[in-house]
Design an enzyme around this catalytic site. Structure first.
Site, PDB file in Angstrom:
ATOM      1  N   LYS A  86       0.816  -1.224   0.000  1.00  0.00           N
ATOM      2  CA  LYS A  86       0.000   0.000   0.000  1.00  0.00           C
ATOM      3  C   LYS A  86       0.848   1.272   0.000  1.00  0.00           C
ATOM      4  O   LYS A  86       0.362   2.343  -0.310  1.00  0.00           O
ATOM      5  CB  LYS A  86      -0.998  -0.005   1.155  1.00  0.00           C
ATOM      6  CG  LYS A  86      -0.448   0.228   2.534  1.00  0.00           C
ATOM      7  CD  LYS A  86      -1.565   0.117   3.574  1.00  0.00           C
ATOM      8  CE  LYS A  86      -1.060   0.282   4.987  1.00  0.00           C
ATOM      9  NZ  LYS A  86      -0.748   1.661   5.357  1.00  0.00           N
ATOM     10  N   ASP A  87       2.134   1.156   0.348  1.00  0.00           N
ATOM     11  CA  ASP A  87       3.022   2.330   0.321  1.00  0.00           C
ATOM     12  C   ASP A  87       3.632   2.583  -1.052  1.00  0.00           C
ATOM     13  O   ASP A  87       4.325   3.577  -1.249  1.00  0.00           O
ATOM     14  CB  ASP A  87       4.183   2.153   1.317  1.00  0.00           C
ATOM     15  CG  ASP A  87       3.732   2.286   2.767  1.00  0.00           C
ATOM     16  OD1 ASP A  87       2.659   2.884   2.984  1.00  0.00           O
ATOM     17  OD2 ASP A  87       4.436   1.799   3.658  1.00  0.00           O
ATOM     18  N   SER A 132      -5.065   9.225   7.104  1.00  0.00           N
ATOM     19  CA  SER A 132      -5.478   8.793   5.770  1.00  0.00           C
ATOM     20  C   SER A 132      -6.734   9.522   5.294  1.00  0.00           C
ATOM     21  O   SER A 132      -7.771   9.491   5.961  1.00  0.00           O
ATOM     22  CB  SER A 132      -5.735   7.276   5.811  1.00  0.00           C
ATOM     23  OG  SER A 132      -6.592   6.879   4.781  1.00  0.00           O
ATOM     24  N   ARG A 134      -8.445   8.613   2.781  1.00  0.00           N
ATOM     25  CA  ARG A 134      -9.370   7.517   2.450  1.00  0.00           C
ATOM     26  C   ARG A 134     -10.229   7.154   3.657  1.00  0.00           C
ATOM     27  O   ARG A 134     -11.456   7.036   3.566  1.00  0.00           O
ATOM     28  CB  ARG A 134      -8.561   6.293   2.005  1.00  0.00           C
ATOM     29  CG  ARG A 134      -9.355   5.015   1.854  1.00  0.00           C
ATOM     30  CD  ARG A 134      -8.441   3.831   1.578  1.00  0.00           C
ATOM     31  NE  ARG A 134      -7.503   3.579   2.658  1.00  0.00           N
ATOM     32  CZ  ARG A 134      -7.788   2.894   3.773  1.00  0.00           C
ATOM     33  NH1 ARG A 134      -8.995   2.396   3.938  1.00  0.00           N
ATOM     34  NH2 ARG A 134      -6.892   2.719   4.703  1.00  0.00           N
ATOM     35  N   ARG A 135      -9.561   6.986   4.812  1.00  0.00           N
ATOM     36  CA  ARG A 135     -10.318   6.630   6.022  1.00  0.00           C
ATOM     37  C   ARG A 135     -11.205   7.779   6.470  1.00  0.00           C
ATOM     38  O   ARG A 135     -12.366   7.580   6.817  1.00  0.00           O
ATOM     39  CB  ARG A 135      -9.345   6.251   7.152  1.00  0.00           C
ATOM     40  CG  ARG A 135      -8.633   4.930   6.931  1.00  0.00           C
ATOM     41  CD  ARG A 135      -7.585   4.683   8.008  1.00  0.00           C
ATOM     42  NE  ARG A 135      -6.868   3.432   7.770  1.00  0.00           N
ATOM     43  CZ  ARG A 135      -5.574   3.252   8.043  1.00  0.00           C
ATOM     44  NH1 ARG A 135      -4.867   4.229   8.567  1.00  0.00           N
ATOM     45  NH2 ARG A 135      -4.998   2.093   7.796  1.00  0.00           N
ATOM     46  N   LYS A 136     -10.626   8.973   6.457  1.00  0.00           N
ATOM     47  CA  LYS A 136     -11.365  10.155   6.917  1.00  0.00           C
ATOM     48  C   LYS A 136     -12.678  10.312   6.150  1.00  0.00           C
ATOM     49  O   LYS A 136     -13.746  10.480   6.737  1.00  0.00           O
ATOM     50  CB  LYS A 136     -10.489  11.400   6.736  1.00  0.00           C
ATOM     51  CG  LYS A 136     -11.159  12.694   7.156  1.00  0.00           C
ATOM     52  CD  LYS A 136     -10.224  13.886   6.953  1.00  0.00           C
ATOM     53  CE  LYS A 136     -10.907  15.162   7.394  1.00  0.00           C
ATOM     54  NZ  LYS A 136     -10.032  16.347   7.248  1.00  0.00           N
ATOM     55  N   ARG A 152       0.161  11.011  12.414  1.00  0.00           N
ATOM     56  CA  ARG A 152       1.265  10.442  11.654  1.00  0.00           C
ATOM     57  C   ARG A 152       2.196   9.695  12.589  1.00  0.00           C
ATOM     58  O   ARG A 152       2.088   9.766  13.793  1.00  0.00           O
ATOM     59  CB  ARG A 152       2.074  11.561  10.958  1.00  0.00           C
ATOM     60  CG  ARG A 152       1.452  12.169   9.733  1.00  0.00           C
ATOM     61  CD  ARG A 152       1.681  11.442   8.436  1.00  0.00           C
ATOM     62  NE  ARG A 152       2.949  10.756   8.268  1.00  0.00           N
ATOM     63  CZ  ARG A 152       4.079  11.292   7.839  1.00  0.00           C
ATOM     64  NH1 ARG A 152       4.112  12.571   7.534  1.00  0.00           N
ATOM     65  NH2 ARG A 152       5.161  10.573   7.693  1.00  0.00           N
ATOM     66  N   VAL A 155       3.634   2.779  13.999  1.00  0.00           N
ATOM     67  CA  VAL A 155       2.562   2.181  14.812  1.00  0.00           C
ATOM     68  C   VAL A 155       2.739   2.505  16.293  1.00  0.00           C
ATOM     69  O   VAL A 155       1.789   2.924  16.972  1.00  0.00           O
ATOM     70  CB  VAL A 155       2.499   0.647  14.594  1.00  0.00           C
ATOM     71  CG1 VAL A 155       1.517   0.006  15.559  1.00  0.00           C
ATOM     72  CG2 VAL A 155       2.090   0.333  13.152  1.00  0.00           C
ATOM     73  N   ARG A 158       1.853   6.085  17.052  1.00  0.00           N
ATOM     74  CA  ARG A 158       0.408   6.341  16.991  1.00  0.00           C
ATOM     75  C   ARG A 158      -0.300   5.803  18.235  1.00  0.00           C
ATOM     76  O   ARG A 158      -1.221   6.437  18.754  1.00  0.00           O
ATOM     77  CB  ARG A 158      -0.183   5.721  15.721  1.00  0.00           C
ATOM     78  CG  ARG A 158       0.326   6.382  14.455  1.00  0.00           C
ATOM     79  CD  ARG A 158      -0.355   5.860  13.213  1.00  0.00           C
ATOM     80  NE  ARG A 158       0.412   6.180  12.017  1.00  0.00           N
ATOM     81  CZ  ARG A 158      -0.061   6.156  10.795  1.00  0.00           C
ATOM     82  NH1 ARG A 158      -1.318   5.812  10.594  1.00  0.00           N
ATOM     83  NH2 ARG A 158       0.698   6.453   9.767  1.00  0.00           N
ATOM     84  N   CYS A 245      -1.756   9.379  -2.049  1.00  0.00           N
ATOM     85  CA  CYS A 245      -2.295   9.711  -0.729  1.00  0.00           C
ATOM     86  C   CYS A 245      -3.251  10.900  -0.792  1.00  0.00           C
ATOM     87  O   CYS A 245      -3.940  11.198   0.155  1.00  0.00           O
ATOM     88  CB  CYS A 245      -1.155  10.032   0.227  1.00  0.00           C
ATOM     89  SG  CYS A 245      -0.116   8.616   0.555  1.00  0.00           S
TER      90      CYS A 245
END
Length: 313
Positions: A86-87, A132, A134-136, A152, A155, A158, A245
């Site tokens: 995905k990156d 993201s 997309r998520r937002k 940002r 893991v 966050r 992105c």
């Protein structure tokens, strides 16, 4: 060690904990497949690792995590690079190729919310962290009342910010959490009807020099046919909508009984407009199906959404 004469392979990787897990996973599989093969790891820092205080969409998107590794490969300093698929930008630099795509881990997005546990239990105006678009967009479509804040970092960072910045919950990829042993922190898995994943989410990509026949033969066994088929369709979809992105799109391919199903979504940033559809067909049509689905969604209204973001197709 098969009839391959290569005695050593050098893997380039970013130095985040998740990137190291990914590189080690590939290294272990190579060692098991070819006893006696020396596998070395070279750690590199990418631009995306250095700029941690700005959303990816504003600083250049996906290529920020791959460029330094790709340059090292083209220079012959490393043989392969391991990425989260995905990156990876949909355009691979000339002279390089994606040689293998591994079997997909859980591709979903998940909620980590020690206080509220489930997405359906989040209170009005809950503060949710994700970097993201997309998520937002998809979360706001399901719950316009949510307050979405940028998040940002790797893991661990966050998860730390979840407490430090008083989020009611944060949204992360299931695969990353599980790979790092944080699977028990997942409190809810978002339904795909609420949030379709990113292209290639949950799969690893092994990238190499296109003309390095020896290395390409060595890593070919890592390829998972079904995952490759699904992600080909997903990347074709993303390519058609010129997605990086900066674009709030989700797409997810699945294989069942030899049939490929691809679901896609294009949404406005505030979630007020959502265009969603799916397409089915044969695995050998993967790239065509991804493109057809993208064209359908663009025609349905997605083109206007992207135009508002400054993307003209």
């Amino acid at each position: 060690m098969s009839d391959n004469k290569k005695e050593k392979i050098v893997i380039g990787t970013r130095s985040s904990q998740l990137a190291l897990w990914q590189a080690d996973y590939i290294a272990d599989r190579l060692r098991k497949q070819y006893p006696g093969l020396v596998v070395e790891r070279v750690l590199m820092t990418t631009k995306g690792d250095k700029i941690l205080d700005a959303p990816l969409a504003k600083i250049g998107g996906k290529g920020l995590f791959t460029k330094e590794l790709e340059t090292a490969m083209l220079n012959g300093d490393i043989d392969i690079a391991v990425h989260s698929l995905k990156d990876m930008p949909v355009e691979v630099p000339e002279g390089l190729k994606i040689t293998a795509v591994t079997k997909r881990e859980d591709p979903g997005d998940v909620l980590v919310s020690p206080k509220y546990k489930l997405f359906s239990q989040l209170p009005q105006g809950a503060k949710i962290g994700t970097s993201s678009l997309r998520r937002k967009a998809q979360l706001l479509s399901a719950r316009p009342d949510l307050t979405i804040c940028d998040l940002r970092g790797n893991v661990n960072t966050r998860l730390k910010k979840l407490e430090e910045e008083n989020f009611d919950g944060i949204i992360l990829a299931a695969a990353g959490l599980k790979r790092l042993g944080f699977g028990d922190m997942i409190t809810d898995v978002l339904d795909k009807k609420i949030c379709l994943p990113a292209v290639g989410q949950g799969a690893l990509a092994v990238e190499s020099r296109a003309d390095d026949k020896e290395v390409n033969e060595l890593v070919a066994f890592l390829n998972d046919d079904d995952t490759l088929t699904c992600t080909k369709a997903e990347r074709s979809f993303l390519n058609r909508v010129q997605g990086g992105c900066q674009v709030p799109v989700g797409v997810y391919g699945t294989m069942n009984d030899g049939v490929l199903t691809v679901e896609g979504v294009i949404a406005s940033l505030d979630g007020s407009k959502v265009y969603r559809d799916h397409i089915m067909g044969q695995p050998n049509e993967a790239e065509s199906l991804g493109q057809q689905l993208a064209d359908r969604l663009l025609a349905a209204g997605g083109r206007t959404v992207l135009s508002e973001l400054g993307i003209e197709l």
